[in-house]
Write a protein that holds these residues in place. Structure first.
Motif, PDB file in Angstrom:
ATOM      1  N   ALA A 203     142.167 -18.664 -18.815  1.00  0.00           N
ATOM      2  CA  ALA A 203     141.997 -17.369 -19.603  1.00  0.00           C
ATOM      3  C   ALA A 203     143.410 -16.449 -19.450  1.00  0.00           C
ATOM      4  N   GLN A 204     143.834 -16.114 -20.889  1.00  0.00           N
ATOM      5  CA  GLN A 204     144.970 -15.541 -20.886  1.00  0.00           C
ATOM      6  C   GLN A 204     144.788 -14.166 -21.821  1.00  0.00           C
ATOM      7  N   ALA A 205     145.498 -13.187 -21.432  1.00  0.00           N
ATOM      8  CA  ALA A 205     145.041 -12.017 -22.149  1.00  0.00           C
ATOM      9  C   ALA A 205     145.923 -11.817 -23.368  1.00  0.00           C
ATOM     10  N   ALA A 206     145.613 -11.497 -24.447  1.00  0.00           N
ATOM     11  CA  ALA A 206     146.201 -11.255 -25.609  1.00  0.00           C
ATOM     12  C   ALA A 206     146.686  -9.873 -25.958  1.00  0.00           C
ATOM     13  N   LEU A 207     147.512  -9.637 -26.845  1.00  0.00           N
ATOM     14  CA  LEU A 207     147.934  -8.375 -26.886  1.00  0.00           C
ATOM     15  C   LEU A 207     147.157  -7.856 -27.968  1.00  0.00           C
ATOM     16  N   PHE A 208     146.715  -8.342 -28.948  1.00  0.00           N
ATOM     17  CA  PHE A 208     145.684  -7.777 -30.127  1.00  0.00           C
ATOM     18  C   PHE A 208     144.243  -8.354 -30.081  1.00  0.00           C
ATOM     19  N   TYR A 209     143.194  -7.882 -30.274  1.00  0.00           N
ATOM     20  CA  TYR A 209     142.142  -8.829 -30.603  1.00  0.00           C
ATOM     21  C   TYR A 209     141.332  -7.979 -32.006  1.00  0.00           C
ATOM     22  N   GLU A 210     140.677  -9.225 -32.926  1.00  0.00           N
ATOM     23  CA  GLU A 210     140.152  -8.704 -33.898  1.00  0.00           C
ATOM     24  C   GLU A 210     138.782  -9.074 -33.678  1.00  0.00           C
ATOM     25  N   PHE A 211     137.870  -8.086 -33.487  1.00  0.00           N
ATOM     26  CA  PHE A 211     136.670  -8.209 -32.889  1.00  0.00           C
ATOM     27  C   PHE A 211     135.739  -7.166 -33.580  1.00  0.00           C
ATOM     28  N   SER A 212     134.382  -7.686 -34.295  1.00  0.00           N
ATOM     29  CA  SER A 212     133.484  -6.854 -34.835  1.00  0.00           C
ATOM     30  C   SER A 212     132.193  -7.264 -34.469  1.00  0.00           C
ATOM     31  N   LEU A 213     131.543  -6.227 -33.753  1.00  0.00           N
ATOM     32  CA  LEU A 213     130.053  -6.226 -33.262  1.00  0.00           C
ATOM     33  C   LEU A 213     128.952  -6.700 -34.252  1.00  0.00           C
ATOM     34  N   GLU A 214     129.512  -6.194 -35.377  1.00  0.00           N
ATOM     35  CA  GLU A 214     128.642  -6.326 -36.857  1.00  0.00           C
ATOM     36  C   GLU A 214     128.338  -7.967 -36.828  1.00  0.00           C
ATOM     37  N   ASP A 215     129.665  -8.653 -36.574  1.00  0.00           N
ATOM     38  CA  ASP A 215     129.593 -10.013 -37.057  1.00  0.00           C
ATOM     39  C   ASP A 215     128.798 -10.776 -35.712  1.00  0.00           C
ATOM     40  N   HIS A 216     128.509 -10.359 -34.518  1.00  0.00           N
ATOM     41  CA  HIS A 216     128.202 -10.861 -33.470  1.00  0.00           C
ATOM     42  C   HIS A 216     126.627 -10.684 -33.341  1.00  0.00           C
ATOM     43  N   VAL A 217     126.186  -9.757 -34.133  1.00  0.00           N
ATOM     44  CA  VAL A 217     124.785  -9.419 -34.009  1.00  0.00           C
ATOM     45  C   VAL A 217     123.773 -10.460 -34.917  1.00  0.00           C
ATOM     46  N   PRO A 218     122.925 -11.326 -34.204  1.00  0.00           N
ATOM     47  CA  PRO A 218     122.142 -12.127 -35.284  1.00  0.00           C
ATOM     48  C   PRO A 218     121.290 -11.651 -36.304  1.00  0.00           C
ATOM     49  N   GLN A 219     121.429 -12.099 -37.486  1.00  0.00           N
ATOM     50  CA  GLN A 219     120.655 -11.573 -38.692  1.00  0.00           C
ATOM     51  C   GLN A 219     119.134 -11.481 -38.393  1.00  0.00           C
ATOM     52  N   ASP A 220     118.690 -12.258 -37.547  1.00  0.00           N
ATOM     53  CA  ASP A 220     117.050 -12.017 -37.493  1.00  0.00           C
ATOM     54  C   ASP A 220     116.871 -11.456 -36.273  1.00  0.00           C
ATOM     55  N   HIS A 221     117.950 -10.876 -35.481  1.00  0.00           N
ATOM     56  CA  HIS A 221     117.429 -10.174 -34.199  1.00  0.00           C
ATOM     57  C   HIS A 221     116.246  -8.850 -34.673  1.00  0.00           C
ATOM     58  N   LEU A 222     115.731  -8.583 -33.590  1.00  0.00           N
ATOM     59  CA  LEU A 222     114.540  -7.539 -33.744  1.00  0.00           C
ATOM     60  C   LEU A 222     115.333  -6.316 -34.054  1.00  0.00           C
ATOM     61  N   LEU A 223     116.396  -5.893 -33.332  1.00  0.00           N
ATOM     62  CA  LEU A 223     116.699  -4.417 -33.345  1.00  0.00           C
ATOM     63  C   LEU A 223     117.442  -4.429 -34.759  1.00  0.00           C
TER      64      LEU A 223
END
Length: 461
Positions: free
Chosen positions: A8-28
């Protein structure tokens, strides 16, 4: 070839989107399309100060509570941990990765204050019902009602027998919140005034709960969760918390029917229920409101010794009398009284009698009244409405209604097994009402999500 060791190495910058990690068929994802909280800020505006430190967003608290009740997370401490760790829960609650989750004590502070004072949870439930109506899931033609016992957060070890219980000796100033709510509801039809009979035991921690053995097993303290549903798609249109006795459960019918009429202008053409609701006063009220009672009549007139019961006698409404199988008349009065106080009152139970001489000479006396000089029959005040229910019970539509009634029982099974609401976490009538409203809201939202799932989006290669 074996790859290099992953470190594990910490990066200076992250590009992360919650929208991309929520399954399309999830109940919520599907539920989020039907959660409309745009009106709660205006609903709560007068309960917040115009000065001071900004509060936690009430929409965030409601969304977190919906997550808890939709997925059976009963503890608010655990709910905060789950929202902190679960990416889908964060997305539903509009929390970014760096946003802090509110402390669990925030829920208690708002529940006992703003949420109850403003009846926010009732407003949230009714908003969901209105969305179900707008989506065409509720016609309002056929409704069913039933109640289910939900165990209270109380036990027998911390209780007092009815002989030693004295509500008048309680000092409200030094009493816990649940006890003060009990004192406030002593005169309400849904709780203290439902019956003059005192329970065998009264809990110290939650005295408004009812000691009951209705499940034919070990007795326990409980509340009754009353549902009024539309049978088209099993949508809950109203919910009410009461004591776990038949009088309170039946009495909630009037409250819920009046409320859905006033709020949504829903007036069912028929009401479906089990035998517990087949009492004369309720049947009479339904018939007066032009609602067909698809309800088995609560009737104890049947006889077990093989003699003729009241059903074997024909009612002659024109002459106000019963006719026995042998053709003889049973009358309430056989002469006109000059004093109106001695005549028929039209209230309560009327008693019809045959002539003693006629019964003594009747060849069928052994089948009618073998141990009495003459036959007597009682007629309830709402017997006409009871007869309407008996006539409906002979129709094909009644058989269909009895099958539709299972939908409300299925909702209670889902409530306890899937949502985990077998035992209450909050105490007092207000606590029970809060939990029942949130659970019913969650069930309606899950119903909407099941019927109208979120559209699936294809991923880009």
């Amino acid at each position: 070839m074996m790859g290099p060791k992953q470190e594990a190495q910490a990066a200076l910058f992250y590009e992360f989107s919650l929208e991309d990690h929520v399954p399309q068929d999830h109940l919520l994802r599907s539920i989020d399309r039907f959660v409309d909280l745009g009106s709660i800020r205006g609903h709560l505006s007068e309960f917040y100060s115009h000065t001071g430190r900004p509060s936690v967003d009430p929409e965030l608290l409601i969304r977190m509570l919906l997550v808890g009740y939709c997925f059976g997370i009963r503890s608010e401490r655990r709910l905060c941990e789950e929202v902190h760790l679960n990416l889908v829960y964060r997305w539903f609650c509009s929390l970014d990765l760096s946003d802090r989750v509110p402390d669990h004590s925030t829920f208690s502070k708002n529940r006992h204050g703003r949420f109850r004072d403003s009846e926010l949870l009732r407003h949230l439930f009714e908003t969901t019902v209105a969305r179900c109506i707008a989506e065409g899931l509720v016609s309002g033609q056929r409704m069913a009602i039933d109640a289910s016992l939900i165990e209270a957060d109380a036990n027998k070890q911390n209780s007092t027998p009815k002989e030693e219980w004295n509500a008048a000796g309680i000092d409200p100033a030094n009493a816990p919140r649940a006890v003060r709510e009990y004192l406030d509801t002593l005169d309400e039809a849904a709780f203290g005034a439902a019956s003059e009979v005192q329970p065998k035991f009264t809990s110290h921690s939650d005295p408004a709960s009812q000691w009951t053995a209705a499940r034919k097993g070990p007795a326990f303290f409980s509340y009754s969760d009353n549902y009024l549903i539309d049978t088209d798609h099993g949508v809950i249109v109203d919910v009410e918390a009461t004591r776990s006795i038949r009088q309170a459960e039946v009495g909630s019918t009037k409250t819920m029917l009046n409320r859905v009429k006033a709020k949504f202008d829903l007036h069912p053409e028929r009401l479906i229920a089990d035998t517990a609701y087949g009492t004369g006063p309720l049947l009479g009220r339904l018939v007066d409101r032009k609602i067909a009672p698809h309800i088995p009549v609560f009737d104890k007139a049947g006889r077990s010794d093989g003699t003729w019961s009241r059903a074997d006698f024909e009612w002659d409404a024109e002459n106000d009398q019963y006719i026995c199988p042998e053709g003889h008349a049973l009358k309430q009065f056989r002469r006109n009284y000059s004093d109106p106080n001695r005549g028929p009152t039209g209230k309560g139970t009327a008693r019809y009698r045959a002539l003693k001489d006629v019964c003594q000479a009747c060849p069928s006396k052994a089948k009618c009244c073998p141990n009495a000089d003459a036959r007597k029959i009682t007629r309830e005040e709402h017997e006409d409405a009871r007869q309407v229910a008996r006539d409906i019970a002979k129709t094909r539509q009644y058989d269909i209604s009895m099958k539709l009634r299972k939908k409300v029982e299925m909702l209670f099974a889902h409530l306890k097994r899937s949502l985990g609401l077998g035992r209450l976490r909050l105490r007092g009538p207000c606590g029970a009402n809060d939990e029942f409203l949130l659970a019913a809201t969650a069930q309606n939202l899950r119903k909407l999500a099941k019927i109208f799932p979120a559209p699936q989006q294809t991923r880009k290669a």
